[in-house]
Scaffold this active site. Structure first.
Site, PDB file in Angstrom:
ATOM      1  N   SER A 144       0.822  -1.214   0.000  1.00 28.58           N
ATOM      2  CA  SER A 144       0.000   0.000   0.000  1.00 28.58           C
ATOM      3  C   SER A 144       0.849   1.254   0.000  1.00 28.58           C
ATOM      4  CB  SER A 144      -0.837   0.061   1.280  1.00 28.58           C
ATOM      5  OG  SER A 144      -1.714  -1.002   1.366  1.00 28.58           O
ATOM      6  N   HIS A 165      -1.193  -3.078  -7.308  1.00 27.56           N
ATOM      7  CA  HIS A 165      -1.894  -2.652  -6.098  1.00 27.56           C
ATOM      8  C   HIS A 165      -3.406  -2.770  -6.303  1.00 27.56           C
ATOM      9  CE1 HIS A 165      -3.029   0.597  -2.999  1.00 27.56           C
ATOM     10  NE2 HIS A 165      -2.791  -0.542  -2.380  1.00 27.56           N
ATOM     11  N   GLU A 177      -3.712  -0.483  -9.531  1.00 31.72           N
ATOM     12  CA  GLU A 177      -2.612   0.430  -9.851  1.00 31.72           C
ATOM     13  C   GLU A 177      -1.417  -0.428 -10.257  1.00 31.72           C
ATOM     14  OE1 GLU A 177      -3.564   4.279  -7.009  1.00 31.72           O
ATOM     15  OE2 GLU A 177      -2.442   2.642  -6.116  1.00 31.72           O
ATOM     16  N   ASN A 215      -3.816   5.851  -2.431  1.00 34.67           N
ATOM     17  CA  ASN A 215      -3.505   5.965  -0.994  1.00 34.67           C
ATOM     18  C   ASN A 215      -2.856   7.293  -0.620  1.00 34.67           C
ATOM     19  OD1 ASN A 215      -4.651   3.600  -0.316  1.00 34.67           O
ATOM     20  ND2 ASN A 215      -2.758   2.408  -0.262  1.00 34.67           N
TER      21      ASN A 215
HETATM   22  C1  CAA Z   1      -5.425   0.408   1.853  1.00 32.34           C
HETATM   23  C2  CAA Z   1      -5.113   0.209   0.416  1.00 32.34           C
HETATM   24  O1  CAA Z   1      -3.953  -0.048   0.091  1.00 32.34           O
HETATM   25  C3  CAA Z   1      -6.092   0.400  -0.662  1.00 32.34           C
HETATM   26  C4  CAA Z   1      -7.538   0.117  -0.376  1.00 32.34           C
HETATM   27  O2  CAA Z   1      -8.029  -0.938  -0.622  1.00 32.34           O
HETATM   28  S1  CAA Z   1      -8.381   1.380   0.275  1.00 32.34           S
HETATM   29  C5  CAA Z   1     -10.012   0.768   0.381  1.00 32.34           C
HETATM   30  C6  CAA Z   1     -10.733   0.870  -0.943  1.00 32.34           C
HETATM   31  N1  CAA Z   1     -12.082   0.390  -0.786  1.00 32.34           N
HETATM   32  C7  CAA Z   1     -13.119   1.200  -0.590  1.00 32.34           C
HETATM   33  O3  CAA Z   1     -12.989   2.409  -0.587  1.00 32.34           O
HETATM   34  C8  CAA Z   1     -14.402   0.489  -0.335  1.00 32.34           C
HETATM   35  C9  CAA Z   1     -15.533   1.460  -0.112  1.00 32.34           C
HETATM   36  N2  CAA Z   1     -16.785   0.699   0.045  1.00 32.34           N
HETATM   37  C10 CAA Z   1     -17.513   0.252  -0.993  1.00 32.34           C
HETATM   38  O4  CAA Z   1     -17.192   0.458  -2.152  1.00 32.34           O
HETATM   39  C11 CAA Z   1     -18.774  -0.500  -0.646  1.00 32.34           C
HETATM   40  O5  CAA Z   1     -19.162  -0.153   0.664  1.00 32.34           O
HETATM   41  C12 CAA Z   1     -18.596  -2.063  -0.744  1.00 32.34           C
HETATM   42  C13 CAA Z   1     -18.399  -2.455  -2.230  1.00 32.34           C
HETATM   43  C14 CAA Z   1     -17.430  -2.575   0.079  1.00 32.34           C
HETATM   44  C15 CAA Z   1     -19.833  -2.753  -0.179  1.00 32.34           C
HETATM   45  O6  CAA Z   1     -20.942  -2.215  -0.775  1.00 32.34           O
HETATM   46  P1  CAA Z   1     -22.268  -1.892   0.082  1.00 32.34           P
HETATM   47  O7  CAA Z   1     -23.308  -1.507  -0.894  1.00 32.34           O
HETATM   48  O8  CAA Z   1     -21.863  -0.931   1.152  1.00 32.34           O
HETATM   49  O9  CAA Z   1     -22.583  -3.229   0.843  1.00 32.34           O
HETATM   50  P2  CAA Z   1     -23.248  -4.564   0.345  1.00 32.34           P
HETATM   51  O10 CAA Z   1     -24.701  -4.364   0.038  1.00 32.34           O
HETATM   52  O11 CAA Z   1     -22.879  -5.563   1.398  1.00 32.34           O
HETATM   53  O12 CAA Z   1     -22.464  -4.948  -0.973  1.00 32.34           O
HETATM   54  C16 CAA Z   1     -22.765  -4.430  -2.271  1.00 32.34           C
HETATM   55  C17 CAA Z   1     -22.536  -5.500  -3.283  1.00 32.34           C
HETATM   56  O13 CAA Z   1     -21.192  -5.918  -3.244  1.00 32.34           O
HETATM   57  C18 CAA Z   1     -21.109  -7.338  -3.064  1.00 32.34           C
HETATM   58  N3  CAA Z   1     -19.909  -7.612  -2.250  1.00 32.34           N
HETATM   59  C19 CAA Z   1     -19.412  -6.848  -1.258  1.00 32.34           C
HETATM   60  N4  CAA Z   1     -18.293  -7.394  -0.779  1.00 32.34           N
HETATM   61  C20 CAA Z   1     -18.072  -8.524  -1.481  1.00 32.34           C
HETATM   62  C21 CAA Z   1     -17.077  -9.519  -1.450  1.00 32.34           C
HETATM   63  N5  CAA Z   1     -16.040  -9.475  -0.595  1.00 32.34           N
HETATM   64  N6  CAA Z   1     -17.170 -10.551  -2.328  1.00 32.34           N
HETATM   65  C22 CAA Z   1     -18.185 -10.618  -3.203  1.00 32.34           C
HETATM   66  N7  CAA Z   1     -19.165  -9.704  -3.282  1.00 32.34           N
HETATM   67  C23 CAA Z   1     -19.106  -8.670  -2.427  1.00 32.34           C
HETATM   68  C24 CAA Z   1     -22.397  -7.701  -2.374  1.00 32.34           C
HETATM   69  O14 CAA Z   1     -22.774  -9.036  -2.636  1.00 32.34           O
HETATM   70  C25 CAA Z   1     -23.392  -6.708  -2.958  1.00 32.34           C
HETATM   71  O15 CAA Z   1     -23.910  -7.151  -4.177  1.00 32.34           O
HETATM   72  P3  CAA Z   1     -25.390  -6.708  -4.633  1.00 32.34           P
HETATM   73  O16 CAA Z   1     -25.512  -5.236  -4.350  1.00 32.34           O
HETATM   74  O17 CAA Z   1     -25.429  -7.025  -6.080  1.00 32.34           O
HETATM   75  O18 CAA Z   1     -26.297  -7.529  -3.792  1.00 32.34           O
HETATM   76  N1  NAI Z   2      -6.159  -4.039   3.794  1.00 30.71           N
HETATM   77  C1  NAI Z   2      -6.290  -3.325   2.685  1.00 30.71           C
HETATM   78  O1  NAI Z   2      -7.322  -2.668   2.481  1.00 30.71           O
HETATM   79  C2  NAI Z   2      -5.192  -3.312   1.674  1.00 30.71           C
HETATM   80  C3  NAI Z   2      -3.936  -3.814   1.947  1.00 30.71           C
HETATM   81  N2  NAI Z   2      -2.961  -3.796   0.978  1.00 30.71           N
HETATM   82  C4  NAI Z   2      -1.633  -4.332   1.241  1.00 30.71           C
HETATM   83  O2  NAI Z   2      -1.692  -5.746   1.053  1.00 30.71           O
HETATM   84  C5  NAI Z   2      -0.806  -6.404   1.982  1.00 30.71           C
HETATM   85  C6  NAI Z   2      -1.604  -7.368   2.833  1.00 30.71           C
HETATM   86  O3  NAI Z   2      -2.609  -6.664   3.526  1.00 30.71           O
HETATM   87  P1  NAI Z   2      -3.874  -7.423   4.156  1.00 30.71           P
HETATM   88  O4  NAI Z   2      -4.310  -8.529   3.273  1.00 30.71           O
HETATM   89  O5  NAI Z   2      -4.826  -6.360   4.538  1.00 30.71           O
HETATM   90  O6  NAI Z   2      -3.210  -8.037   5.479  1.00 30.71           O
HETATM   91  P2  NAI Z   2      -3.711  -9.247   6.397  1.00 30.71           P
HETATM   92  O7  NAI Z   2      -3.149  -9.003   7.741  1.00 30.71           O
HETATM   93  O8  NAI Z   2      -5.189  -9.434   6.240  1.00 30.71           O
HETATM   94  O9  NAI Z   2      -3.009 -10.528   5.720  1.00 30.71           O
HETATM   95  C7  NAI Z   2      -1.624 -10.711   5.643  1.00 30.71           C
HETATM   96  C8  NAI Z   2      -1.385 -12.210   5.555  1.00 30.71           C
HETATM   97  O10 NAI Z   2      -0.008 -12.437   5.252  1.00 30.71           O
HETATM   98  C9  NAI Z   2       0.427 -13.561   5.993  1.00 30.71           C
HETATM   99  N3  NAI Z   2       1.896 -13.519   6.087  1.00 30.71           N
HETATM  100  C10 NAI Z   2       2.660 -12.669   6.830  1.00 30.71           C
HETATM  101  N4  NAI Z   2       3.971 -12.932   6.609  1.00 30.71           N
HETATM  102  C11 NAI Z   2       4.016 -13.943   5.700  1.00 30.71           C
HETATM  103  C12 NAI Z   2       5.078 -14.646   5.062  1.00 30.71           C
HETATM  104  N5  NAI Z   2       6.349 -14.351   5.307  1.00 30.71           N
HETATM  105  N6  NAI Z   2       4.763 -15.630   4.180  1.00 30.71           N
HETATM  106  C13 NAI Z   2       3.474 -15.937   3.904  1.00 30.71           C
HETATM  107  N7  NAI Z   2       2.424 -15.299   4.483  1.00 30.71           N
HETATM  108  C14 NAI Z   2       2.698 -14.314   5.356  1.00 30.71           C
HETATM  109  C15 NAI Z   2      -0.296 -13.436   7.328  1.00 30.71           C
HETATM  110  O11 NAI Z   2      -0.343 -14.675   8.007  1.00 30.71           O
HETATM  111  C16 NAI Z   2      -1.665 -12.940   6.876  1.00 30.71           C
HETATM  112  O12 NAI Z   2      -2.575 -14.006   6.624  1.00 30.71           O
HETATM  113  C17 NAI Z   2      -0.110  -5.280   2.763  1.00 30.71           C
HETATM  114  O13 NAI Z   2       1.088  -4.962   2.114  1.00 30.71           O
HETATM  115  C18 NAI Z   2      -1.109  -4.134   2.675  1.00 30.71           C
HETATM  116  O14 NAI Z   2      -0.499  -2.881   2.819  1.00 30.71           O
HETATM  117  C19 NAI Z   2      -3.190  -3.318  -0.286  1.00 30.71           C
HETATM  118  C20 NAI Z   2      -4.435  -2.856  -0.630  1.00 30.71           C
HETATM  119  C21 NAI Z   2      -5.528  -2.769   0.331  1.00 30.71           C
END
Ligand code: CAA
Ligand code: NAI
Length: 309
Positions: A144, A165, A177, A215
């Site tokens: 991330s 990503h 990404e 991010n």
């Molecule tokens: C940290 C990083 O490095 C990067 C990141 O990832 S940052 C995070 C980025 N993600 C976001 O910003 C997510 C923001 N949230 C959303 O887009 C929405 O809330 C969400 C798609 C997660 C859920 O949608 P929602 O409308 O709030 O909830 P919900 O009704 O449960 O789900 C909507 C649909 O998605 C489906 N769905 C949700 N999660 C699912 C999953 N894990 N697997 C399969 N289907 C899924 C549901 O079945 C549902 O389908 P229908 O509407 O057709 O019935």
């Molecule tokens: N959580 C999020 O929304 C997002 C996370 N990421 C990135 O993805 C990566 C994973 O994040 P998450 O899935 O959220 O974490 P998580 O904590 O849910 O899962 C990480 C997994 O890696 C395993 N693990 C740790 N060390 C290991 C090793 N040496 N060999 C094999 N398995 C190992 C752990 O047991 C765990 O199951 C991180 O780099 C995070 O920054 C990227 C996009 C979105």
């Protein structure tokens, strides 16, 4: 004319070779992200090996994949639910699991790493895999926030190393990404773009800069929400409602932090703060630190800013 035809056939077969090149994928880390990436790769006909550190974790990953596929099947086969089970089983057949990454990468075209957001741990993993994987294997990190070049520096395949990503939840989020680090070859970058498209995702090209595109904008925003709450300027519930109803976001910042994982969010902000301590956008948050110290990591542990069922 014959030349043009030969050229055309050659270009077709080389682009087909590019597709054929990534058929077998190894995903390291079966947590939130790795399980989602494995599901999507298997659903698009790739042969997938999912690796984690224990059989128990892998069982939990498999259960998560199955329940996510059930949600997909419920929608896809609403008229004919009996076909849904066959659909799920066909996809699950494309996934096997292992706790020994070095042994399974021997036959893989692409390794996607999704383990803990820690540079040293990622470097150690890739350093070991570099010795075990075939020449042609491409390595990609789902990090991330860490520089791809820093992760790749533990290997001797800088040209075959890039960033992929994904976003959480992977089955629903259309974006990937694709990151071209300074050492990434154009061929590797093109293969990663092609692979993202083969997964049914929309790739965007990114430079190897902190947080890439999403991010770099999203994480400071979420931390600003926590700081606003820490200053007593709004309850987390009101801030969440405000951003959903006032800005049209599907989740409020506290809901999203719980969804992403508070540990992952803390790793990201701490890493950036260490590199750029004067940037107020990267300042650590006492409240976030406290929750992480208490093991309240969000949805995945049942509690974070909120309690989850
Ligand atoms: C940290 C990083 O490095 C990067 C990141 O990832 S940052 C995070 C980025 N993600 C976001 O910003 C997510 C923001 N949230 C959303 O887009 C929405 O809330 C969400 C798609 C997660 C859920 O949608 P929602 O409308 O709030 O909830 P919900 O009704 O449960 O789900 C909507 C649909 O998605 C489906 N769905 C949700 N999660 C699912 C999953 N894990 N697997 C399969 N289907 C899924 C549901 O079945 C549902 O389908 P229908 O509407 O057709 O019935
Ligand atoms: N959580 C999020 O929304 C997002 C996370 N990421 C990135 O993805 C990566 C994973 O994040 P998450 O899935 O959220 O974490 P998580 O904590 O849910 O899962 C990480 C997994 O890696 C395993 N693990 C740790 N060390 C290991 C090793 N040496 N060999 C094999 N398995 C190992 C752990 O047991 C765990 O199951 C991180 O780099 C995070 O920054 C990227 C996009 C979105």
């Amino acid at each position: 004319m014959a030349f043009v035809t030969r050229q055309f056939i050659r270009s077709l077969s080389s682009s087909a070779a590019l597709h054929a090149a990534i058929k077998h994928v190894t995903i390291i880390g079966g947590g939130l992200m790795g399980a989602g990436i494995a599901q999507v790769a298997a659903s698009t006909g790739h042969s997938v090996v999912l690796v984690d550190t224990s059989e128990d974790i892998l069982k939990k990953s498999a259960k998560g994949i199955e329940s996510s596929l059930k949600r997909v099947a419920k929608k896809k086969f609403a008229e004919k639910p009996e076909d849904g089970e066959a659909f799920i089983q066909k996809i699950l057949k494309n996934i096997s699991t292992s706790t020994d990454a070095a042994s399974v990468v021997q036959g893989t075209d692409l390794v996607v790493e999704a383990i803990v957001e820690n540079l040293k741990v990622k470097q150690d993993l890739f350093g070991a895999l570099d010795k075990a994987a075939p020449e042609h294997t491409i390595f990609a990190s789902n990090t991330s926030s860490l520089p791809i070049a820093d992760i790749a520096s533990s290997t001797a395949r800088l040209d075959r190393f890039g960033g992929l990503h994904f976003f959480n939840p992977v089955p629903m989020m259309k974006l990937v990404e694709v990151i071209k680090a300074p050492g990434t070859s154009q061929q590797t970058f093109d293969s990663l773009l092609e692979f993202s498209k083969a997964l049914g995702k929309h790739p965007v090209s990114c430079k190897d800069t902190p947080g890439f595109i999403v991010n770099r904008l999203l994480v400071p925003y979420m931390l600003e929400a926590v700081r606003l709450h820490e200053r007593g300027h709004g309850s987390k519930e009101d801030i969440d409602v405000a951003m959903k109803l006032g800005a049209g976001y599907p989740m409020g910042p506290f809901e999203l932090l719980d969804y992403v994982g508070l540990d992952t969010s803390k790793f990201i902000i701490d890493g950036w703060h260490e590199k750029d301590p004067d940037n107020p956008l990267f300042a650590p948050s006492p409240l976030l630190n406290k929750l992480v110290a208490e093991g309240k990591l969000g949805k995945k542990t049942g509690e974070g800013f909120y309690k989850h069922k």
